[in-house]
Write an enzyme that holds these catalytic residues in place. Structure first.
Site, PDB file in Angstrom:
ATOM      1  CG  HIS A  11     -54.137 -29.013 105.255  1.00 30.91           C
ATOM      2  ND1 HIS A  11     -54.812 -30.331 105.436  1.00 30.91           N
ATOM      3  CD2 HIS A  11     -54.496 -28.507 104.144  1.00 30.91           C
ATOM      4  CE1 HIS A  11     -55.482 -30.443 104.365  1.00 30.91           C
ATOM      5  NE2 HIS A  11     -55.387 -29.685 103.651  1.00 30.91           N
ATOM      6  CB  CYS A  36     -58.157 -27.741 104.548  1.00 30.24           C
ATOM      7  SG  CYS A  36     -58.139 -28.520 102.814  1.00 30.24           S
ATOM      8  CG  ASN A  63     -55.480 -32.460 101.089  1.00 27.51           C
ATOM      9  OD1 ASN A  63     -55.983 -32.732 102.398  1.00 27.51           O
ATOM     10  ND2 ASN A  63     -55.749 -31.346 100.601  1.00 27.51           N
TER      11      ASN A  63
END
Length: 336
Positions: free
Chosen positions: A263, A115, A293
């Protein structure tokens, strides 16, 4: 010494939209349950055999290069961030060099920081440009999650979260040191590595031969594992710390932020950070509702969309921040 600046942005997502209702047909879940916990309404999953982590990255890169106003052969170096490479090795960086048809044999570096991958990639590119080693660096974040998720009720806690897509940025020299990337800040805490991980196949515990030999239908080692509450608690702390670290380094305050691109891990995390820093809705950009995501791709996709929508203007202070598996986290402070 130069600064670096983002000269071009682009993103690519598959056409195939997967809604929460679509997922409810293959696992015990529903739209309300998913939205309440994550904020996600839909995500993109590849359906074409020709769509790969590399191919999506290439498409995003083409758009970023065009917008940067340079030729593809002006690229001096490639940084590719992903947790879902086409092959165990080689990494997708060299495949991009090939598939873009670059005439020069430029170097390619793969970043495996999940991430936080794009933030780490930007930091690497920034340092190369600052020192004068390279002039134009292509940074890509791309992920293909959908082929490696447990799309059953057993895996719903993780599988409903992730989507496929890619984003890219071209970084180039900026001689005005008051503009461009002002600073980057990177951290890790490996003691929590297994709290958000995919253990197999890997040389440490279970390789492909072990998985095949056991033929265990209950084996979940090759699916992503996430201790959701633990990750959430750490994320909100580290997000806040690394944003303040970046602002402090540049003698700035939260009130100076024009646009925060976090993020896209969970909409609740983004809202927590927004409230903590007392930012208005138009100072934080979220698109997890549409794409889920997308790990290393989430920040470049969101950054591109925010820029395309006119939400980022010349002179704006833009902050990128990420937290994820590793644990790793980081921030980038940019004067646009």
């Amino acid at each position: 010494m130069y600064n670096s600046k983002i000269a071009g942005l682009g993103f690519y997502v598959p056409e195939n939209v997967v809604t929460n209702d679509d997922l409810s047909k293959v696992m015990d879940t529903n739209d309300e349950w998913i939205q309440e916990r994550t904020g996600i309404k839909e995500r993109r999953h590849v359906i074409k055999d020709t769509e790969t982590t590399t191919s999506m990255g290439v498409e995003a890169a083409k758009r970023a290069i065009e917008r940067a106003g340079i030729d593809k052969d002006d690229i001096d170096f490639i940084v590719f961030a992903t947790l879902s490479p086409d092959y165990y090795f080689p990494g997708p960086g060299v495949l991009v060099q090939r598939d873009l048809g670059l005439k020069r044999t430029v170097g390619a570096l793969d970043v495996r920081n999940q991430c936080s991958g794009f933030v780490y990639g930007i930091s690497v590119a920034d340092q190369y440009i600052k020192t004068g080693m390279y002039k134009n660096v292509l940074v890509i974040g791309s992920e293909l999650h959908s082929r490696g998720l447990d799309m059953t009720t057993r895996g719903r806690g993780v599988s409903v979260i992730f989507g496929d897509g890619a984003g890219a940025a071209v970084l180039t020299r900026e001689e005005d040191n008051s503009k461009g990337i002002l600073s980057t800040h990177l951290h890790s805490e490996g003691q929590h590595a297994e709290e958000l991980s995919l253990i197999a196949p890997g040389m440490g515990k279970r390789w492909v031969t072990d998985i095949i030999e056991d033929k265990d239908p209950e084996d979940t080692s090759y699916y992503p594992h996430m201790n959701g509450q633990f990750v959430f608690k750490n994320a909100v702390v580290r997000f806040s710390e690394v944003i303040m670290e970046g602002l402090g380094k540049n003698n700035l305050a939260p009130t100076d932020i024009d646009m925060l691109i976090p993020h896209q891990a969970n909409l609740r995390i983004s809202h927590f950070i927004q409230n903590k820093f007392k930012l208005k809705d138009d100072q934080v950009f979220n698109n997890i509702m549409k794409y889920g995501n997308t790990t290393a791709a989430s920040i470049p996709i969101a950054l591109t969309e925010a820029w395309e929508a006119g939400k980022i203007k010349e002179g704006d202070l833009v902050v990128l921040a990420a937290f994820g598996s590793g644990f790793t986290w980081g921030s980038v402070i940019i004067r646009w």
